[in-house]
Design a protein around this motif. Structure first.
Motif, short mmCIF file in Angstrom:
data_model
loop_
_atom_site.label_atom_id
_atom_site.label_comp_id
_atom_site.label_asym_id
_atom_site.label_seq_id
_atom_site.Cartn_x
_atom_site.Cartn_y
_atom_site.Cartn_z
N THR A 117 0.75 -1.23 -0.16
CA THR A 117 -0.24 -0.54 -0.08
C THR A 117 0.59 1.08 -0.14
O THR A 117 0.77 2.38 -0.80
CB THR A 117 -0.88 0.20 1.04
N PRO A 118 2.28 1.44 0.72
CA PRO A 118 2.28 2.58 0.76
C PRO A 118 3.79 2.98 -0.53
O PRO A 118 4.38 3.70 -1.13
CB PRO A 118 3.79 2.99 2.19
N ARG A 119 3.29 1.48 -1.05
CA ARG A 119 4.44 1.74 -2.49
C ARG A 119 3.66 1.67 -3.89
O ARG A 119 4.34 1.00 -4.99
CB ARG A 119 5.17 0.18 -2.05
N GLN A 120 2.66 2.44 -3.42
CA GLN A 120 1.61 2.13 -5.06
C GLN A 120 2.15 2.82 -5.82
O GLN A 120 3.10 4.12 -5.75
CB GLN A 120 1.17 2.78 -5.04
N THR A 121 2.83 2.28 -7.09
CA THR A 121 3.66 3.16 -8.89
C THR A 121 2.49 3.78 -9.20
O THR A 121 2.56 5.13 -10.29
CB THR A 121 3.62 1.94 -9.70
N GLN A 122 1.29 4.28 -8.58
CA GLN A 122 0.42 5.58 -9.53
C GLN A 122 -0.52 6.25 -8.36
O GLN A 122 -1.14 5.77 -7.56
CB GLN A 122 -0.77 4.86 -10.65
N ALA A 123 -0.60 6.94 -8.99
CA ALA A 123 -1.75 8.09 -7.87
C ALA A 123 -3.10 8.01 -7.87
O ALA A 123 -3.99 7.64 -8.77
CB ALA A 123 -0.88 9.49 -8.20
N THR A 124 -3.65 7.57 -6.53
CA THR A 124 -5.33 7.46 -6.26
C THR A 124 -5.48 8.65 -5.78
O THR A 124 -5.00 8.83 -4.54
CB THR A 124 -4.92 6.00 -5.60
N PRO A 125 -7.10 9.36 -6.37
CA PRO A 125 -6.81 11.12 -5.55
C PRO A 125 -7.26 10.52 -4.00
O PRO A 125 -7.75 9.26 -4.07
CB PRO A 125 -8.38 10.71 -6.92
N GLY A 126 -7.12 10.97 -3.77
CA GLY A 126 -7.55 11.35 -2.46
C GLY A 126 -6.85 10.34 -1.70
O GLY A 126 -6.60 10.99 -0.32
N PHE A 127 -6.07 9.58 -1.93
CA PHE A 127 -4.46 8.66 -1.45
C PHE A 127 -3.29 9.20 -0.97
O PHE A 127 -3.05 8.73 -1.89
CB PHE A 127 -4.89 7.20 -2.10
N THR A 128 -3.60 10.01 -0.08
CA THR A 128 -2.48 10.75 0.12
C THR A 128 -0.78 9.47 0.70
O THR A 128 -1.17 8.80 1.23
CB THR A 128 -2.20 11.58 1.72
N PRO A 129 0.37 9.42 0.63
CA PRO A 129 1.25 9.00 1.21
C PRO A 129 0.73 8.50 2.85
O PRO A 129 0.89 7.50 3.04
CB PRO A 129 2.52 9.60 0.89
N GLU A 135 -3.27 3.33 6.84
CA GLU A 135 -4.39 2.71 6.11
C GLU A 135 -2.95 1.15 6.25
O GLU A 135 -3.58 -0.56 6.51
CB GLU A 135 -4.33 2.14 4.75
N ALA A 136 -1.89 0.95 5.95
CA ALA A 136 -0.87 -0.29 6.06
C ALA A 136 -0.82 -0.69 7.66
O ALA A 136 -0.34 -1.90 7.73
CB ALA A 136 0.53 -0.05 5.42
N ARG A 137 -0.27 0.11 8.45
CA ARG A 137 -0.46 0.00 9.82
C ARG A 137 -1.59 -0.79 10.36
O ARG A 137 -1.37 -1.98 10.72
CB ARG A 137 0.16 1.26 10.41
#
Length: 294
Positions: A117-129, A135-137
């Motif tokens: 989840t923290p390593r996404q390769t594309q930007a997801t709207p509203g899904f900030t780092p 979410e990962a935690r």
């Protein structure tokens, strides 16, 4: 007709369109295309593999769960962490729907979600780092909760999940908190003769927590087309810090000399390892060897 399409056509003619005998052949073809840099075709073949399994197995079966996991693992392997995240989420939802929200089979996809989840390769709207890390935690902590509640019949489940939590926290640079998870797992296994082999596998040697996919394309010639070696390798030696980071990297050998050295070193610098432990204390490891073959 491309090679994989010919293989599928022959299999359909001889054994029917939905036979599973072709899966190994298709998987081998997919990996070949990926290693040659043709990720699009490799993904297309993996889609065919999943659809074949989806048609054969019911959604509440273990075989269907295996198919979902295989698809998610593929995206992780090639570094497409956005698609991997969606695939692991689908696996999580399927397990929860048919087997319950506290089923131990949820632990593996929850842990995997924490890493991708923290390593996404594309930007997801509203899904900030920051939201991705939160979410990962949440995913990895839920995995530990399930292990605490459901692990009575399997004494290895909780320590293994605690170590996975520590690995994630180490990856997230929460080193002090990671050591707390490692310490609990260490104490659960160190004096249990039934868990001796598990203890040694977890703590006696460095374990890779995060690696970086390294492509086998090594050169672009004067005409602008890609060239591929018949074979080659780069062998590195480096130390590992108590936080599991490679340090003091040096090339031991490489063939063809120099062509992949910089690429491999750049990727290996991003690796994260679980450190070795001596008497509950993480220690620096000297002279770790890594060999990348292409």
């Amino acid at each position: 007709m491309p090679l994989f399409e010919r293989s599928v056509h022959i299999s359909h003619v001889t054994a029917g369109p939905n036979n599973l005998e072709q899966l190994d052949t298709l998987d081998s073809l997919s990996r070949t295309h990926y290693f040659l840099g043709d990720t699009r075709t490799a993904n297309k073949i993996q889609d065919i593999i999943f659809r074949l399994q989806q048609r054969r197995y019911s959604a509440d079966s273990d075989q269907y769960l295996d198919a979902l996991k295989r698809r998610a693992d593929w995206y992780t392997k090639i570094g497409n962490f956005t698609e991997a995240m969606f695939a692991y989420r689908r696996l999580e939802r399927t397990i929860a729907k048919y087997h319950g929200r506290d089923d131990p089979r949820l632990i593996e996809p929850l842990v995997a979600l924490a890493f991708v989840t923290p390593r996404q390769t594309q930007a997801t709207p509203g899904f900030t780092p920051e939201l991705a890390l939160k979410e990962a935690r949440r995913a990895v902590h839920r995995a530990v909760r399930i292990a605490r509640e459901q692990g009575a019949g399997d004494p290895s489940l909780l320590p293994a999940t605690l170590v996975a939590e520590g690995d994630f926290l180490l990856f997230a640079t929460a080193t002090r908190t990671a050591r707390q998870s490692y310490l609990e797992a260490y104490n659960l296994t160190v004096n249990d003769p039934d868990l001796k082999s598990l203890h040694e596998s977890l703590f006696a040697e460095p374990n890779a927590v995060v690696t970086q996919p390294i492509r086998s394309v090594y050169h672009i010639n004067d005409s602008g087309t890609r060239s591929y070696p018949d074979r080659g390798f780069v062998e590195l030696e480096y130390d590992l810090t108590v936080s599991g980071r490679p340090d003091n990297l040096r090339i031991v050998d490489s063939q063809p000399a120099g062509l992949m050295d910089a690429i491999v070193v750049r990727n290996v610098r991003r690796f994260v390892y679980r450190p070795t432990f001596v008497n509950v204390t993480p220690t620096r490891f000297y002279g770790f060897r890594y060999r990348h073959e292409f």
